[in-house]
Design a protein around this motif. Sequence first.
Motif, PDB file in Angstrom:
ATOM      1  N   GLU A 118      12.053  15.443  40.774  1.00 38.67           N
ATOM      2  CA  GLU A 118      11.634  16.692  41.411  1.00 38.67           C
ATOM      3  C   GLU A 118      12.875  17.587  41.587  1.00 38.67           C
ATOM      4  N   ALA A 119      12.706  18.883  41.330  1.00 37.55           N
ATOM      5  CA  ALA A 119      13.812  19.818  41.560  1.00 37.55           C
ATOM      6  C   ALA A 119      13.935  20.044  43.057  1.00 37.55           C
ATOM      7  N   GLN A 120      15.101  19.792  43.608  1.00 39.34           N
ATOM      8  CA  GLN A 120      15.274  19.908  45.048  1.00 39.34           C
ATOM      9  C   GLN A 120      16.233  21.053  45.385  1.00 39.34           C
ATOM     10  N   LEU A 121      16.111  21.440  46.627  1.00 39.11           N
ATOM     11  CA  LEU A 121      17.106  22.412  47.105  1.00 39.11           C
ATOM     12  C   LEU A 121      18.353  21.603  47.427  1.00 39.11           C
ATOM     13  N   GLU A 122      19.125  21.426  46.366  1.00 38.51           N
ATOM     14  CA  GLU A 122      20.222  20.475  46.452  1.00 38.51           C
ATOM     15  C   GLU A 122      21.095  20.667  47.693  1.00 38.51           C
ATOM     16  N   ALA A 123      21.473  21.873  47.962  1.00 39.25           N
ATOM     17  CA  ALA A 123      22.429  22.142  49.033  1.00 39.25           C
ATOM     18  C   ALA A 123      21.888  21.721  50.392  1.00 39.25           C
ATOM     19  N   GLN A 124      20.646  22.128  50.672  1.00 38.40           N
ATOM     20  CA  GLN A 124      20.072  21.798  51.994  1.00 38.40           C
ATOM     21  C   GLN A 124      19.838  20.299  52.134  1.00 38.40           C
ATOM     22  N   ALA A 126      21.385  17.950  50.596  1.00 36.61           N
ATOM     23  CA  ALA A 126      22.671  17.262  50.679  1.00 36.61           C
ATOM     24  C   ALA A 126      23.250  17.394  52.083  1.00 36.61           C
ATOM     25  N   GLU A 127      23.008  18.570  52.663  1.00 34.32           N
ATOM     26  CA  GLU A 127      23.503  18.807  54.028  1.00 34.32           C
ATOM     27  C   GLU A 127      22.846  17.824  55.016  1.00 34.32           C
ATOM     28  N   ALA A 128      21.534  17.676  54.888  1.00 32.48           N
ATOM     29  CA  ALA A 128      20.804  16.761  55.792  1.00 32.48           C
ATOM     30  C   ALA A 128      21.270  15.319  55.572  1.00 32.48           C
ATOM     31  N   SER A 129      21.463  14.978  54.290  1.00 36.01           N
ATOM     32  CA  SER A 129      21.921  13.614  53.988  1.00 36.01           C
ATOM     33  C   SER A 129      23.305  13.373  54.583  1.00 36.01           C
ATOM     34  N   GLN A 130      24.136  14.432  54.479  1.00 34.69           N
ATOM     35  CA  GLN A 130      25.490  14.345  55.029  1.00 34.69           C
ATOM     36  C   GLN A 130      25.425  14.049  56.522  1.00 34.69           C
ATOM     37  N   LEU A 131      24.537  14.793  57.212  1.00 37.19           N
ATOM     38  CA  LEU A 131      24.398  14.596  58.669  1.00 37.19           C
ATOM     39  C   LEU A 131      23.910  13.168  58.969  1.00 37.19           C
ATOM     40  N   GLU A 132      22.979  12.720  58.144  1.00 35.82           N
ATOM     41  CA  GLU A 132      22.358  11.394  58.418  1.00 35.82           C
ATOM     42  C   GLU A 132      23.307  10.236  58.082  1.00 35.82           C
ATOM     43  N   TYR A 133      23.886  10.267  56.907  1.00 43.80           N
ATOM     44  CA  TYR A 133      24.623   9.096  56.455  1.00 43.80           C
ATOM     45  C   TYR A 133      26.112   9.136  56.800  1.00 43.80           C
ATOM     46  N   PHE A 138      21.967  11.889  63.844  1.00 37.54           N
ATOM     47  CA  PHE A 138      20.558  11.735  63.469  1.00 37.54           C
ATOM     48  C   PHE A 138      19.695  12.866  63.999  1.00 37.54           C
ATOM     49  N   ASP A 139      20.059  13.364  65.155  1.00 35.91           N
ATOM     50  CA  ASP A 139      19.269  14.419  65.767  1.00 35.91           C
ATOM     51  C   ASP A 139      19.294  15.668  64.867  1.00 35.91           C
ATOM     52  N   SER A 140      20.539  16.039  64.499  1.00 31.01           N
ATOM     53  CA  SER A 140      20.683  17.229  63.655  1.00 31.01           C
ATOM     54  C   SER A 140      20.059  16.980  62.290  1.00 31.01           C
ATOM     55  N   ALA A 141      20.268  15.779  61.787  1.00 36.38           N
ATOM     56  CA  ALA A 141      19.710  15.434  60.472  1.00 36.38           C
ATOM     57  C   ALA A 141      18.194  15.564  60.510  1.00 36.38           C
ATOM     58  N   ALA A 142      17.562  15.028  61.593  1.00 35.98           N
ATOM     59  CA  ALA A 142      16.111  15.107  61.729  1.00 35.98           C
ATOM     60  C   ALA A 142      15.665  16.559  61.704  1.00 35.98           C
ATOM     61  N   LYS A 143      16.410  17.406  62.388  1.00 35.34           N
ATOM     62  CA  LYS A 143      16.034  18.819  62.445  1.00 35.34           C
ATOM     63  C   LYS A 143      16.147  19.442  61.051  1.00 35.34           C
ATOM     64  N   ARG A 144      17.239  19.126  60.330  1.00 34.74           N
ATOM     65  CA  ARG A 144      17.432  19.667  58.991  1.00 34.74           C
ATOM     66  C   ARG A 144      16.272  19.263  58.086  1.00 34.74           C
ATOM     67  N   TYR A 145      15.898  17.975  58.182  1.00 34.33           N
ATOM     68  CA  TYR A 145      14.785  17.469  57.347  1.00 34.33           C
ATOM     69  C   TYR A 145      13.476  18.168  57.709  1.00 34.33           C
ATOM     70  N   ARG A 146      13.249  18.356  59.015  1.00 38.46           N
ATOM     71  CA  ARG A 146      12.022  19.045  59.454  1.00 38.46           C
ATOM     72  C   ARG A 146      11.989  20.445  58.845  1.00 38.46           C
ATOM     73  N   ALA A 147      13.154  21.130  58.945  1.00 43.37           N
ATOM     74  CA  ALA A 147      13.237  22.503  58.431  1.00 43.37           C
ATOM     75  C   ALA A 147      12.944  22.513  56.931  1.00 43.37           C
ATOM     76  N   LEU A 148      13.492  21.481  56.245  1.00 42.94           N
ATOM     77  CA  LEU A 148      13.268  21.367  54.812  1.00 42.94           C
ATOM     78  C   LEU A 148      11.778  21.208  54.490  1.00 42.94           C
ATOM     79  N   SER A 149      11.107  20.373  55.324  1.00 37.98           N
ATOM     80  CA  SER A 149       9.689  20.095  55.074  1.00 37.98           C
ATOM     81  C   SER A 149       8.846  21.368  55.155  1.00 37.98           C
ATOM     82  N   ILE A 150       9.362  22.332  55.920  1.00 36.95           N
ATOM     83  CA  ILE A 150       8.617  23.585  56.048  1.00 36.95           C
ATOM     84  C   ILE A 150       8.948  24.511  54.860  1.00 36.95           C
ATOM     85  N   GLN A 151      10.237  24.487  54.477  1.00 32.21           N
ATOM     86  CA  GLN A 151      10.658  25.388  53.402  1.00 32.21           C
ATOM     87  C   GLN A 151      10.121  24.977  52.036  1.00 32.21           C
TER      88      GLN A 151
END
Length: 648
Positions: A118-124, A126-133, A138-151
Motif C-alpha cells: 500500500e502507498a503510505q504517507l511515508e513521512a507521517q 515514519a514519524e509515528a513509528s519513530q515516536l513509538e519505537y 506511546f501517548d504521542s505515537a497513539a495520537k499520531r496514529y489516530r490522526a493518520l487514521s483520519i487522514q
Amino acid sequence: MARAVRDNDAWPSVLLLSAVLVPAVCVLWFMGAAMRNERYAARERLAELYRAQLSVSQATIARHWAAAVADLEQIIKTNSPAASFSSAVRAGFVDSLIVFNEQGETLYPNSPSVGPAEAQLEAQWAEASQLEYARKDFDSAAKRYRALSIQLTNVNLRARALQAAARCLVQGEQRDLAIQLINEELSREAYGHATDAQGRLIIANAELMTLELIDDKGGMAFASAARRLEQRLNDYNNPALAASQRRFLMGQVQNLSGGKTGFPTLRAERLAAAVAGRVQPNRGTSLQRSPLSDVWQLSLADSRALGLIETDTLVNFLQRAADPGALPQGAEIALLTPGIDHAGAFVSMPVDPSLPGWKLVLLLGDSRAFDVAAKHRTEAYLWTGILVVVTMGIPTLLATRVLRRRLALARLKNDLAATVSHELKTPLASMRVLIDTLLDSDRLHEPTTREYLQLVAAENERLSRLIENFLTFARLERGKHAFTFSPLPASQVVDAVVDAVRERLSTPGCRFEWRVAPDLPDIHADLDALSTALINLLDNAWKYSGDIKHIVLRARVENGQVEFSVQDNGVGIAPRETKCIFQSFYQVDQRLSRRGGGCGLGLSIVQSIVSAHDGHVSVGSEPGRGSTFTISLPAAARPAAAAKEAIA
Ligand code: ADP
C-alpha cells in the motif's frame, strides 16, 4: 471239560448281542450325522435369510451414501471454498473438507494472502513509528496514529493506523482507551475486511487483544467480546479471514475462555490443516485411505474437493443407514474396514462399490440360533434313534437271557446224562463181578461169601447215595423240591446228622467229633434238607481225607448267625479252585472223587439248599492241611422252647 463247554456257551450270546449292537451303533452314527446335517441346513437357511436382510441394509446404505455425497457436492458447487468447508462440516457427513481449484491447488484451508504494497504517507507514518519505537512516547505515537487514521483514505491503512494506536495505548498503560478504540472505532463495519501487511484480518487480531486485555475473564465485558469474536470466526463468508488465522484465533479464544466458546469447525480445521499439502485431488469417487491413520478421503465434485472422514464417523453413518432394527435378538450388523476380518461373522458382503474393501457383516451373539432352528428336527431324529435302539435292545436282552437259560439247561441235561450213565456203571459192574464170582463157585466158602456180600452192600450203598444225589439235584434244579420250613433247635439238626453218619464214619482211623455250643438260637429250616446238606459236607470230609481222618462238626453262633461247620484234616483245596467247586459237576480231581463215589453234585446241592434257607456257604482251605466248610443261617426270631412257653 466242563469249563470249556461253559466258555463256548458265551458265544451265542456274544453273537446275538453283536448282531444288535452293530446295527445300533450304525443307527446312532446315522442319527449323529443327520443331526449334524440338520444343524448345517438350519445354518444355511438362516444364512440365506440374513443375507437377504443384509442385502436390504446394503441397498439402504448405498442410497444414503449417494444422497449424502450428492448433498455435499451441491454444497461445494454453490458455495465459496470457506463456506463449502463450513457447511460440509456442519452437515456432519464429513469430518473435514479440502477444496481445490481446477489446477489442483488448495483453496481451503488457505493462508493469508499478502496484497500489493500500500502507498503510505511515508513521512507521517515514519514519524509515528519513530515516536513509538525510538522514543517510546506511546501517548504521542497513539495520537499520531489516530490522526493518520483520519487522514488516510485507504481502509486497510486506516485500520492499520487504528490498530497501531491501540497498540501504543496499551503500551502507554491506557488499556481502557485501547479497548474502547477497538470496540468503538475499529469494529465498525467499514473495517470488517481490512487486513494488515501480512494479509491477516485486523479486527479479529485486535479483538483477541481486547480479550487478553480484559482482566476479569468471567465478567460480562469479556463474555460479550468473546461472543463477538466467536461470531466473527464462525462466519465463513468473510474472505479476508484465512483458515490459518481462523484456526489460530479459535484456539486462542478457546484457551482464554476456558472452553466456554464453541467452535464446531475447529476440529475440522485442524484435520484439514494436517492433511492439506499431503494429498492431491484424486480421480474417481471411491473412498481411499488418507495419509492419516483412521481417516479416509473421498473425492467430490469432479475432484474439486476432498472430504475427510474419520473411521468412527464413517462406521456410525453406515451403521445408522444399515438399519439393523429387524435383526433377531443377539444379532448385530458390523462394518469391517478393509483388510479386517471377523472370525464370528456369520454372513458377510461388500458394503458398496464406492467403499472398496469395506464389508458388511452379520454377527450372531450366540450360535444357539441354529440349535433353535434345528431343534424340532434334531429332536425327532434323537427320539427316533432312541426308539430304534430301545426296540432293538430290550428284546435282544430278553432273548439273550432266554438263550443263556436254554443253553445252561441243555448243558445240564448233557452233563447229567453223561455223569449218570458213567457213575452208575462202576458200582453195577463191581457188584456184578462179585456176584458172578460167588455164583461160579462150586461151594460157598462162608467167610469169603460174607466178605463179598459186604462189598456188594457197600457198592449198593454207594449206588443209592449217587442216585439220591441225582434225584435231589434234579428236583432242586427244576425247582420242584418242596421245602418244609419250621422253627427248630440247631442241636436237633446236629443230632439228626450225627445219627445218619455215625456208623458210616466209624471206620478204623477215623475220629468223628461234634460240638454244639450251648444256648443256640433256633433256626427256621427244613430238617431233612439241611441234614442232607451237612451229610454231603461230612461225606466229602471223609472222602477227601487220608487214612487218619479227623472230622469235626460244629454248631455255634457267630455275628448273630447260626453257623454249622465241617472241618477235616484232608487234602484241602487250592485257593483258585474254591471259587469253582460249588458249580454242578465240577470236580477238582476226578480220580479222587470217583473213588469216593462222587459225581460233582454234592456241593452244588449244598449251595441250593442253603440258598433256599436264605443262608450262605463258604469254604476255608489249605492244600494238604484240610478244609472247613461253613453254612451260616439266620437265627429264627426266638427259641422254639420260649415260643412254646409263651403259648402255654
Ligand atoms: P464230588 O461228588 O466230586 O465230591 P462235590 O460237589 O461234593 O463233588 O465236590 C466238588 C469238588 O470239591 C470235589 O471234586 C473235591 O475235589 C472238592 N472237595 C469237596 N469237599 C472237599 C473236602 N472236604 N476236601 C477237599 N476237597 C473237597
